[in-house]
Design a protein around this motif. Sequence first.
Motif, short mmCIF file in Angstrom:
data_model
loop_
_atom_site.label_atom_id
_atom_site.label_comp_id
_atom_site.label_asym_id
_atom_site.label_seq_id
_atom_site.Cartn_x
_atom_site.Cartn_y
_atom_site.Cartn_z
N LYS A 1 42.82 6.86 -2.78
CA LYS A 1 41.86 6.57 -1.72
C LYS A 1 42.50 7.05 -0.41
CE LYS A 1 38.78 3.16 0.10
NZ LYS A 1 38.19 1.85 -0.02
N LYS A 2 41.67 7.52 0.51
CA LYS A 2 42.17 8.01 1.80
C LYS A 2 41.49 7.25 2.93
CE LYS A 2 42.77 12.56 -0.22
NZ LYS A 2 42.39 13.97 -0.21
N TRP A 3 42.31 6.80 3.87
CA TRP A 3 41.81 6.12 5.05
C TRP A 3 42.08 7.00 6.26
CZ3 TRP A 3 44.44 4.30 9.41
CH2 TRP A 3 43.67 3.53 10.28
N LYS A 4 41.06 7.22 7.05
CA LYS A 4 41.17 8.10 8.22
C LYS A 4 41.55 7.30 9.46
CE LYS A 4 38.48 11.30 11.09
NZ LYS A 4 37.13 11.87 11.28
N GLY A 5 42.69 7.64 10.03
CA GLY A 5 43.12 7.07 11.30
C GLY A 5 43.15 8.17 12.35
N ILE A 6 43.37 7.79 13.57
CA ILE A 6 43.44 8.76 14.66
C ILE A 6 44.83 8.67 15.28
CG2 ILE A 6 42.46 9.49 16.87
CD1 ILE A 6 40.56 9.84 14.47
N ALA A 7 45.50 9.83 15.35
CA ALA A 7 46.84 9.90 15.94
C ALA A 7 46.74 9.87 17.46
CB ALA A 7 47.52 11.20 15.49
N SER B 1 47.46 12.10 19.36
CA SER B 1 46.94 13.42 19.78
C SER B 1 45.42 13.46 19.77
CB SER B 1 47.47 14.50 18.83
OG SER B 1 46.93 14.28 17.53
N GLY B 2 44.80 12.49 19.13
CA GLY B 2 43.35 12.49 18.96
C GLY B 2 42.90 13.11 17.65
N ASN B 3 43.85 13.69 16.90
CA ASN B 3 43.54 14.30 15.60
C ASN B 3 43.57 13.25 14.49
OD1 ASN B 3 43.35 17.00 16.57
ND2 ASN B 3 45.58 17.06 16.68
#
Length: 135
Positions: free
Chosen positions: A58-64, A66-68
């Motif tokens: 499973k993949k969870w999307k976070g924001i670094a 940098s905004g990426n």
Amino acid sequence: MVLTGHCLCKAVTYKADVDAPLVTGYDHCDDCQRQSGSTYSLVVVVPKDKFTTTGPVKKWKGIADSGNAVYRWFCSECGSPIAHDPEAAPVIAIKGGTLDVEIKKGLKPDTEIWTVGKLPFCQEKLAHPFEHMPQ
């Protein structure tokens, strides 16, 4: 060199067919501390195109900062963190603790990243070391 490993329940396995890791080191960023549940995360960085997995990732999307986007990969069965995948970079950081035992025994971390997040007590030598849990 082929790097192989798995999650705690062994439902997820992976391999990276590389000459050598690009970086082996300690990541002190707050996100890695939270994902690992520890003071830092041991990471082994490899090119994304050399990394393959099997099993229920499973993949969870976070924001670094940098905004990426940074995708945190983990086993959907046992929750073990497997890697973090910065969308803007051609590399992926394997969580070193998930490597097969003989491979991780041979690691030689030589880099620290996100030391701005390094916790102050990480520099101290502890007074009471135990090989195992104290009796």
